[in-house]
Design an enzyme around this catalytic site. Structure first.
Site, PDB file in Angstrom:
ATOM      1  N   ARG A 233       0.858  -1.185   0.000  1.00 11.89           N
ATOM      2  CA  ARG A 233       0.000   0.000   0.000  1.00 11.89           C
ATOM      3  C   ARG A 233       0.895   1.236   0.000  1.00 11.89           C
ATOM      4  O   ARG A 233       1.941   1.254   0.662  1.00 11.89           O
ATOM      5  CB  ARG A 233      -0.892   0.052   1.249  1.00 11.89           C
ATOM      6  CG  ARG A 233      -2.075  -0.895   1.230  1.00 11.89           C
ATOM      7  CD  ARG A 233      -3.174  -0.451   0.255  1.00 11.89           C
ATOM      8  NE  ARG A 233      -4.339  -1.316   0.313  1.00 11.89           N
ATOM      9  CZ  ARG A 233      -4.530  -2.413  -0.438  1.00 11.89           C
ATOM     10  NH1 ARG A 233      -3.639  -2.764  -1.335  1.00 11.89           N
ATOM     11  NH2 ARG A 233      -5.637  -3.117  -0.313  1.00 11.89           N
ATOM     12  N   GLU A 262      -3.644   7.680  -5.706  1.00 12.30           N
ATOM     13  CA  GLU A 262      -3.900   6.840  -6.884  1.00 12.30           C
ATOM     14  C   GLU A 262      -5.171   7.335  -7.580  1.00 12.30           C
ATOM     15  O   GLU A 262      -6.236   7.304  -6.973  1.00 12.30           O
ATOM     16  CB  GLU A 262      -4.071   5.380  -6.456  1.00 12.30           C
ATOM     17  CG  GLU A 262      -2.793   4.795  -5.872  1.00 12.30           C
ATOM     18  CD  GLU A 262      -2.945   3.352  -5.392  1.00 12.30           C
ATOM     19  OE1 GLU A 262      -3.961   2.714  -5.709  1.00 12.30           O
ATOM     20  OE2 GLU A 262      -2.048   2.874  -4.694  1.00 12.30           O
ATOM     21  N   HIS A 281      -1.814  -0.112  -9.746  1.00 13.73           N
ATOM     22  CA  HIS A 281      -2.416  -0.982  -8.719  1.00 13.73           C
ATOM     23  C   HIS A 281      -3.040  -2.225  -9.359  1.00 13.73           C
ATOM     24  O   HIS A 281      -4.234  -2.484  -9.233  1.00 13.73           O
ATOM     25  CB  HIS A 281      -3.464  -0.198  -7.904  1.00 13.73           C
ATOM     26  CG  HIS A 281      -3.711  -0.800  -6.560  1.00 13.73           C
ATOM     27  ND1 HIS A 281      -4.006  -0.058  -5.439  1.00 13.73           N
ATOM     28  CD2 HIS A 281      -3.729  -2.091  -6.142  1.00 13.73           C
ATOM     29  CE1 HIS A 281      -4.178  -0.862  -4.407  1.00 13.73           C
ATOM     30  NE2 HIS A 281      -4.019  -2.097  -4.806  1.00 13.73           N
TER      31      HIS A 281
HETATM   32  P1  NAD Z   1      -0.662 -11.075   5.448  1.00 16.60           P
HETATM   33  O1  NAD Z   1      -1.537 -10.555   6.549  1.00 16.60           O
HETATM   34  O2  NAD Z   1      -0.665 -12.519   5.150  1.00 16.60           O
HETATM   35  O3  NAD Z   1       0.856 -10.629   5.708  1.00 16.60           O
HETATM   36  C1  NAD Z   1       1.225  -9.364   6.184  1.00 16.60           C
HETATM   37  C2  NAD Z   1       2.467  -9.569   7.037  1.00 16.60           C
HETATM   38  O4  NAD Z   1       3.038  -8.310   7.348  1.00 16.60           O
HETATM   39  C3  NAD Z   1       2.155 -10.272   8.388  1.00 16.60           C
HETATM   40  O5  NAD Z   1       2.932 -11.440   8.533  1.00 16.60           O
HETATM   41  C4  NAD Z   1       2.511  -9.205   9.409  1.00 16.60           C
HETATM   42  O6  NAD Z   1       3.009  -9.745  10.628  1.00 16.60           O
HETATM   43  C5  NAD Z   1       3.571  -8.432   8.661  1.00 16.60           C
HETATM   44  N1  NAD Z   1       3.864  -7.127   9.261  1.00 16.60           N
HETATM   45  C6  NAD Z   1       3.011  -6.280   9.901  1.00 16.60           C
HETATM   46  N2  NAD Z   1       3.674  -5.200  10.338  1.00 16.60           N
HETATM   47  C7  NAD Z   1       4.977  -5.372   9.961  1.00 16.60           C
HETATM   48  C8  NAD Z   1       6.152  -4.588  10.121  1.00 16.60           C
HETATM   49  N3  NAD Z   1       6.129  -3.419  10.777  1.00 16.60           N
HETATM   50  N4  NAD Z   1       7.312  -5.051   9.605  1.00 16.60           N
HETATM   51  C9  NAD Z   1       7.366  -6.247   8.946  1.00 16.60           C
HETATM   52  N5  NAD Z   1       6.267  -7.041   8.783  1.00 16.60           N
HETATM   53  C10 NAD Z   1       5.096  -6.599   9.273  1.00 16.60           C
HETATM   54  O7  NAD Z   1      -1.083 -10.228   4.178  1.00 16.60           O
HETATM   55  P2  NAD Z   1      -0.794 -10.576   2.643  1.00 16.60           P
HETATM   56  O8  NAD Z   1      -1.908 -11.395   2.098  1.00 16.60           O
HETATM   57  O9  NAD Z   1       0.591 -11.063   2.508  1.00 16.60           O
HETATM   58  O10 NAD Z   1      -0.949  -9.105   2.011  1.00 16.60           O
HETATM   59  C11 NAD Z   1      -0.083  -8.058   2.413  1.00 16.60           C
HETATM   60  C12 NAD Z   1      -0.614  -6.721   1.929  1.00 16.60           C
HETATM   61  O11 NAD Z   1      -0.487  -6.632   0.518  1.00 16.60           O
HETATM   62  C13 NAD Z   1      -2.117  -6.513   2.167  1.00 16.60           C
HETATM   63  O12 NAD Z   1      -2.401  -6.061   3.478  1.00 16.60           O
HETATM   64  C14 NAD Z   1      -2.480  -5.496   1.125  1.00 16.60           C
HETATM   65  O13 NAD Z   1      -2.415  -4.185   1.640  1.00 16.60           O
HETATM   66  C15 NAD Z   1      -1.425  -5.677   0.060  1.00 16.60           C
HETATM   67  N6  NAD Z   1      -2.005  -6.165  -1.194  1.00 16.60           N
HETATM   68  C16 NAD Z   1      -1.826  -5.437  -2.321  1.00 16.60           C
HETATM   69  C17 NAD Z   1      -2.363  -5.893  -3.514  1.00 16.60           C
HETATM   70  C18 NAD Z   1      -2.165  -5.113  -4.793  1.00 16.60           C
HETATM   71  O14 NAD Z   1      -3.036  -5.160  -5.638  1.00 16.60           O
HETATM   72  N7  NAD Z   1      -1.041  -4.459  -4.964  1.00 16.60           N
HETATM   73  C19 NAD Z   1      -3.114  -7.070  -3.551  1.00 16.60           C
HETATM   74  C20 NAD Z   1      -3.256  -7.792  -2.380  1.00 16.60           C
HETATM   75  C21 NAD Z   1      -2.712  -7.325  -1.200  1.00 16.60           C
END
Ligand code: NAD
Length: 322
Positions: A233, A262, A281
């Site tokens: 994000r 965006e 995105h």
């Molecule tokens: P997830 O919840 O499986 O993984 C997120 C990880 O980040 C967790 O393990 C959490 O402990 C870790 N985390 C939290 N704070 C942290 C920090 N300060 N330092 C290091 N790690 C930290 O989520 P996911 O399915 O892997 O998705 C991650 C993110 O990707 C989503 O929250 C979303 O915002 C983003 N995303 C973007 C798109 C896109 O279209 N670009 C699509 C899907 C998801």
């Protein structure tokens, strides 16, 4: 039959294929624009709604929930939850579900951005388009250190691909009891991990604790030859710090699927930087993944309304039992 009512009222702020609309045949549907442009209509439609289907463009804030006393479920067709006030939902016992069926698509895009940056593909394409046939050498992925910031579903999907490409994969993530993955090393703390990385890729959720996680001090710790990739994000990055780092040679380049605004403002300096790749995105934007997400969102909504099945719940209702 649905719990509570034979015809639950559902607000649909998603573009759904006919087959998915058929699945909602027992619901009383109200449609709202899926691009987030109809905030007021959403609020008034929620007034007597049991459930709502949204995507990450459609904000569901505390105000919207206050005007929705009967709302039982917010089903979002996304993994990110930063468009929903989670605290307000928990206070009201509103269940929130998401669609974690997109990790492969986002991981593929992450690898594509890393490859494009290291092989200078935008420069090569521009050279050919303007009659040229020579560009400076790029770099290999094999042997390079990739730092994954966040080792959740998407971070781990990237790790699988990066290992296959011969990269040395490290990660930082404060969560306990993450799966141990052979050939992937955990590092304690971002400040310790950044100086060794050739690629830094963000995979954290956006929340109060991760907003601005990559700022001036963090970019200053990166090698001038390192590349930065963000498919999580825009808010996780201090974008002015990133702009300074990339335009002043503090880092070698950046691949961005997400931005602070965006679409970006037309005069955003990142748009003109030859070492920056920006895509709109599109992390989950494949036909297969978007179909799976839409199906998952509808399934989640119906499972909560029917009180049966195993939806992907992220904020459980305190009354939901186990
Ligand atoms: P997830 O919840 O499986 O993984 C997120 C990880 O980040 C967790 O393990 C959490 O402990 C870790 N985390 C939290 N704070 C942290 C920090 N300060 N330092 C290091 N790690 C930290 O989520 P996911 O399915 O892997 O998705 C991650 C993110 O990707 C989503 O929250 C979303 O915002 C983003 N995303 C973007 C798109 C896109 O279209 N670009 C699509 C899907 C998801």
């Amino acid at each position: 039959m649905m719990e509570g009512s034979t015809h639950p009222k559902v607000v649909v702020a998603l573009a759904l294929a006919p087959a998915l609309l058929d699945m909602l045949v027992d619901c009383d549907l109200t449609f709202v624009a899926p691009d987030g442009s109809e905030e007021d209509r959403l609020k008034s439609a929620l007034a007597d709604a049991d459930g709502v289907l949204v995507n990450s463009n459609v904000a569901v804030d505390r105000d919207a929930m206050t005007s929705a006393p009967g709302l039982r479920v917010i089903s979002t067709m996304s993994v990110g939850l930063d468009h929903i006030d989670l605290e307000a939902a928990a206070e009201r016992g509103i269940v929130i579900t998401n669609t974690p069926v997109l990790s492969d698509a986002v991981a593929d895009l992450t690898m594509a951005l890393m490859t494009m940056l290291s092989r200078r593909l935008p420069q090569a394409m521009r050279a050919v388009a303007t009659g040229g046939w020579a560009v400076p050498l790029g770099g290999d992925l094999a042997g390079k250190v990739l730092l994954l910031v966040g080792f959740g579903r998407i971070g781990r999907a990237v790790a699988t691909r990066a290992k296959a490409a011969g990269m040395r994969v490290t990660y930082v993530d404060p969560m306990d009891r993450l799966p141990v993955v052979a050939g992937v090393d955990r590092v304690d703390g971002l400040a310790a991990a950044l100086p060794d990385a050739d690629f830094v890729s963000l995979h954290v959720d956006l929340n109060a604790g991760t907003r601005g996680l990559m700022g001036r001090p963090e970019f200053a710790l990166m090698k001038p030859t390192a590349f930065f990739v963000n498919t999580s994000r825009g808010g996780v990055v201090d974008q002015s710090a990133l702009t300074s780092a990339v335009t002043e040679g503090g880092i070698a380049g950046a691949g961005l699927d997400v931005l602070q605004d965006e679409p970006p403002l037309p005069d955003d300096p990142l748009l003109k930087d030859p070492n920056v790749i920006i895509v709109p995105h599109i992390g989950s934007a494949t036909t297969e993944t978007r179909q799976a997400m839409a199906r998952c969102a509808v399934d989640n909504l119906l499972m909560v309304l029917r009180g049966a099945g195993e939806p992907f719940v992220v904020v459980p209702s305190p009354n939901a039992g186990a």
